[in-house]
Design an enzyme around this catalytic site. Structure first.
Site, PDB file in Angstrom:
ATOM      1  N   LYS A  22       0.841  -1.208   0.000  1.00  0.00           N
ATOM      2  CA  LYS A  22       0.000   0.000   0.000  1.00  0.00           C
ATOM      3  C   LYS A  22       0.875   1.257   0.000  1.00  0.00           C
ATOM      4  CE  LYS A  22      -1.887   1.690   4.009  1.00  0.00           C
ATOM      5  NZ  LYS A  22      -1.636   3.116   4.211  1.00  0.00           N
ATOM      6  N   ASN A  23       1.830   1.282   0.910  1.00  0.00           N
ATOM      7  CA  ASN A  23       2.596   2.519   1.074  1.00  0.00           C
ATOM      8  C   ASN A  23       3.562   2.790  -0.077  1.00  0.00           C
ATOM      9  OD1 ASN A  23       1.196   2.922   3.381  1.00  0.00           O
ATOM     10  ND2 ASN A  23       2.905   2.578   4.797  1.00  0.00           N
ATOM     11  N   CYS A 116      -5.304   8.012   9.281  1.00  0.00           N
ATOM     12  CA  CYS A 116      -5.396   7.446  10.631  1.00  0.00           C
ATOM     13  C   CYS A 116      -5.163   8.525  11.676  1.00  0.00           C
ATOM     14  CB  CYS A 116      -4.333   6.363  10.812  1.00  0.00           C
ATOM     15  SG  CYS A 116      -4.826   4.781  10.152  1.00  0.00           S
ATOM     16  N   ARG A 121      -0.405  15.160  13.203  1.00  0.00           N
ATOM     17  CA  ARG A 121       0.357  14.713  12.030  1.00  0.00           C
ATOM     18  C   ARG A 121       0.532  15.914  11.116  1.00  0.00           C
ATOM     19  NH1 ARG A 121      -1.505   8.846   9.887  1.00  0.00           N
ATOM     20  NH2 ARG A 121       0.531   8.883   8.922  1.00  0.00           N
ATOM     21  N   ASP A 305       4.452   0.928  12.342  1.00  0.00           N
ATOM     22  CA  ASP A 305       3.255   0.231  11.869  1.00  0.00           C
ATOM     23  C   ASP A 305       3.169  -1.195  12.413  1.00  0.00           C
ATOM     24  OD1 ASP A 305       2.552   2.454  10.487  1.00  0.00           O
ATOM     25  OD2 ASP A 305       3.001   1.677   8.490  1.00  0.00           O
ATOM     26  N   ARG A 397      -8.538  -0.471   4.455  1.00  0.00           N
ATOM     27  CA  ARG A 397      -7.635   0.510   3.843  1.00  0.00           C
ATOM     28  C   ARG A 397      -6.282  -0.117   3.529  1.00  0.00           C
ATOM     29  NH1 ARG A 397      -6.281   4.544   7.566  1.00  0.00           N
ATOM     30  NH2 ARG A 397      -4.846   5.000   5.889  1.00  0.00           N
TER      31      ARG A 397
HETATM   32  C1  UD1 Z   1       4.247   6.875   6.414  1.00  0.00           C
HETATM   33  C2  UD1 Z   1       3.385   5.647   6.244  1.00  0.00           C
HETATM   34  C3  UD1 Z   1       2.846   5.184   7.596  1.00  0.00           C
HETATM   35  C4  UD1 Z   1       3.976   4.997   8.582  1.00  0.00           C
HETATM   36  C5  UD1 Z   1       4.858   6.231   8.635  1.00  0.00           C
HETATM   37  C6  UD1 Z   1       6.097   6.062   9.507  1.00  0.00           C
HETATM   38  C7  UD1 Z   1       2.455   5.947   4.023  1.00  0.00           C
HETATM   39  C8  UD1 Z   1       1.247   6.183   3.213  1.00  0.00           C
HETATM   40  N1  UD1 Z   1       2.283   5.953   5.355  1.00  0.00           N
HETATM   41  O1  UD1 Z   1       3.396   7.909   6.934  1.00  0.00           O
HETATM   42  O2  UD1 Z   1       2.161   3.952   7.394  1.00  0.00           O
HETATM   43  O3  UD1 Z   1       3.428   4.773   9.872  1.00  0.00           O
HETATM   44  O4  UD1 Z   1       5.309   6.587   7.318  1.00  0.00           O
HETATM   45  O5  UD1 Z   1       6.851   4.998   9.052  1.00  0.00           O
HETATM   46  O6  UD1 Z   1       3.537   5.700   3.511  1.00  0.00           O
HETATM   47  N2  UD1 Z   1       6.005  14.767  10.685  1.00  0.00           N
HETATM   48  C9  UD1 Z   1       6.123  16.113  10.948  1.00  0.00           C
HETATM   49  N3  UD1 Z   1       5.964  16.974   9.905  1.00  0.00           N
HETATM   50  C10 UD1 Z   1       5.723  16.569   8.638  1.00  0.00           C
HETATM   51  C11 UD1 Z   1       5.616  15.182   8.377  1.00  0.00           C
HETATM   52  C12 UD1 Z   1       5.768  14.308   9.427  1.00  0.00           C
HETATM   53  O7  UD1 Z   1       6.351  16.531  12.078  1.00  0.00           O
HETATM   54  O8  UD1 Z   1       5.599  17.412   7.742  1.00  0.00           O
HETATM   55  C13 UD1 Z   1       6.134  13.797  11.800  1.00  0.00           C
HETATM   56  C14 UD1 Z   1       4.825  13.030  12.004  1.00  0.00           C
HETATM   57  O9  UD1 Z   1       3.939  13.761  12.805  1.00  0.00           O
HETATM   58  C15 UD1 Z   1       5.301  11.769  12.664  1.00  0.00           C
HETATM   59  C16 UD1 Z   1       6.661  11.531  12.011  1.00  0.00           C
HETATM   60  O10 UD1 Z   1       7.051  12.786  11.441  1.00  0.00           O
HETATM   61  O11 UD1 Z   1       5.485  11.990  14.033  1.00  0.00           O
HETATM   62  C17 UD1 Z   1       6.666  10.445  10.956  1.00  0.00           C
HETATM   63  O12 UD1 Z   1       5.820  10.799   9.914  1.00  0.00           O
HETATM   64  P1  UD1 Z   1       6.080  10.399   8.388  1.00  0.00           P
HETATM   65  O13 UD1 Z   1       7.370   9.644   8.272  1.00  0.00           O
HETATM   66  O14 UD1 Z   1       5.908  11.628   7.576  1.00  0.00           O
HETATM   67  O15 UD1 Z   1       4.883   9.417   8.138  1.00  0.00           O
HETATM   68  P2  UD1 Z   1       3.867   9.429   6.920  1.00  0.00           P
HETATM   69  O16 UD1 Z   1       4.607   9.698   5.654  1.00  0.00           O
HETATM   70  O17 UD1 Z   1       2.683  10.222   7.272  1.00  0.00           O
END
Ligand code: UD1
Length: 417
Positions: A22-23, A116, A121, A305, A397
């Protein structure tokens, strides 16, 4: 509402073909609009998040259709650069279209993403990366309006190796003039998959899998075929199911080394782990022994995850396991639900203490999020008697035909829509 009826207590045995990731799939679907090209994507999992991404593509004017596991996209007809709020609200990863739309159209209009509920986030790192490339971004309430007459290559230094921000930066950089360097980039396998796909599309890009990615431009190639890699979190789910319920499962079509952080703990807890390049066998016939502390971290660390999944497996271990969550603020929302089965878990700040119990007994639980919901299903499979997991579509999902896959390995499970 999906209602999962589960009768626990069965040993799980057999073979599972691991679905496409998915990711990995979601950013690749966004990347398909970078240039007016045709793409054929193989092993695309049938998930509601993927269907949502296909709807976004259609809404932008592209052709996007599925025939069994293959998705065909023609983005030459792209005619819009705005994503309606309803589609953005469905899933967080739709924010990934921002970088791709900017690269293709010089403009992107969307609203703050859903997905989620795992605590705050923010998308500040996504915006920082796009601004570094020359985008002007206005936030009006929950609407985001991004514009750039021209994107320029730049050095982007991420404060945290965010997966989504790294992907957005890679996509936008494909439309930039000059070289872009992303420092402190995420190193997850999904980043490598995106790089492979972008290369197939004609991008000059290297470094994915390390902390520094270089993007030097893009020459579209016309027609691309790409096979989505296996879903490492789906694989982790079945591995944890065998560990928690007892059994002997062979997982096929995956890259076991992508979940070596999890396999290390399963092995330490007493499971037999036999892995080859593309298959993995997980066998367990004893009560698991306590492990840990398990601390979630960016790849190659222990994946956030998989935290709820491993927790589900450890509920009946012969002692105390500590799990610390460092990625998301509210990623223990499944804990009170697991406790309804008779599990003993205490949460203190970012740490959960799991005191193994001898037996779990069936109950009713409410899925809180995708992996939390999957963890409840695993725990219910390890419990005595009947359980029900009430689920507003979270599990669908991320898991393709989860009920049938579990049934195929001996679980008593019935999904009622
Ligand atoms: C992706 C995955 C999700 C997984 C996560 C961490 C997808 C679709 N989803 O989510 O399944 O749990 O990686 O491995 O690929 N953060 C900030 N600012 C930002 C972006 C992120 O502070 O602009 C923080 C988030 O709040 C969180 C951390 O960084 O605490 C990790 O987030 P991120 O690596 O961005 O996860 P996703 O890409 O949302």
């Amino acid at each position: 509402m999906d209602i999962w009826h589960i009768r626990g207590g069965e040993r799980l045995e057999g073979t599972v073909q691991i679905q496409g990731s998915k990711n990995a799939c979601l950013p690749i679907l966004a990347a398909a609009i970078l240039a007016p090209q045709r793409c054929e994507l193989l092993r695309v999992p049938a998930l509601s998040d993927v269907e949502n991404a296909l709807k976004i593509l259609r809404c932008l004017g592209c052709t996007a259709c599925r025939r069994e596991g293959t998705v065909y996209i023609d983005s030459s007809t792209l005619s819009a650069c705005a994503i309606p709020h309803e589609l953005m609200a469905e899933m967080r990863s739709s924010v990934i279209f921002m970088g791709a739309l900017l690269a293709r159209c010089g403009e992107a209009r969307l609203s703050l993403p859903g997905g989620c509920r795992l605590g705050k986030r923010p998308i500040d790192l996504h915006l920082q990366a796009l601004r570094a490339l020359g985008a002007r971004i206005e936030e009006e309430g929950s609407a985001l309006i991004c514009r750039a007459e021209r994107l320029w290559g730049a050095v982007i230094e991420l404060r945290f190796p965010s997966v989504g921000a790294t992907e957005n930066a890679m996509l936008a950089a494909c439309g930039a003039k000059g070289e872009t360097v992303i420092r402190n980039a995420a190193r997850e396998p999904e980043i490598l998959a995106l790089q492979d796909f972008l290369r197939a599309m004609g991008a000059q890009i290297e470094g994915a899998g390390t902390a520094e990615i270089h993007i030097r431009g893009f020459r579209p190639r016309g027609c691309v075929q790409y096979k989505i890699p296996a879903d490492r979190i789906a694989a982790a789910t079945f591995a944890c199911a065998a560990a928690g319920c007892g059994g002997d499962l062979t997982l096929q079509g995956l890259e076991p080394r992508q979940i070596s952080a999890l396999l290390h703990f399963l092995n330490a807890a007493g499971c037999d782990i036999i892995n080859n390049t593309h298959t993995l066998r997980v066998r367990n016939d004893t009560r698991l022994t306590p492990i840990g502390p398990v601390v979630t971290a960016p790849y190659p660390g222990f994946p956030t995850d998989a935290q709820p999944l491993l927790m589900a497996a450890m509920l009946r271990a012969s002692g105390r396991t500590l799990m610390r969550e460092t990625i998301f603020e509210q990623r223990f929302r499944h804990v009170p639900e697991l406790c309804r089965l008779g599990a003993q878990i205490r949460v203190n700040g970012d740490t959960a203490e799991i005191l193994g119990v001898e037996r779990l007994s069936g109950t009713v639980m409410q899925a809180t999020d995708l992996r939390g919901g999957a963890a409840m299903i695993l725990a219910a499979l390890a419990a005595e008697g009947e359980s029900v997991v009430l689920d507003e579509g979270h599990v669908r999902r991320g898991y393709e035909d989860f009920d049938r896959a579990l049934e195929g390995i001996g679980a008593h499970i019935l999904l009622e829509h």
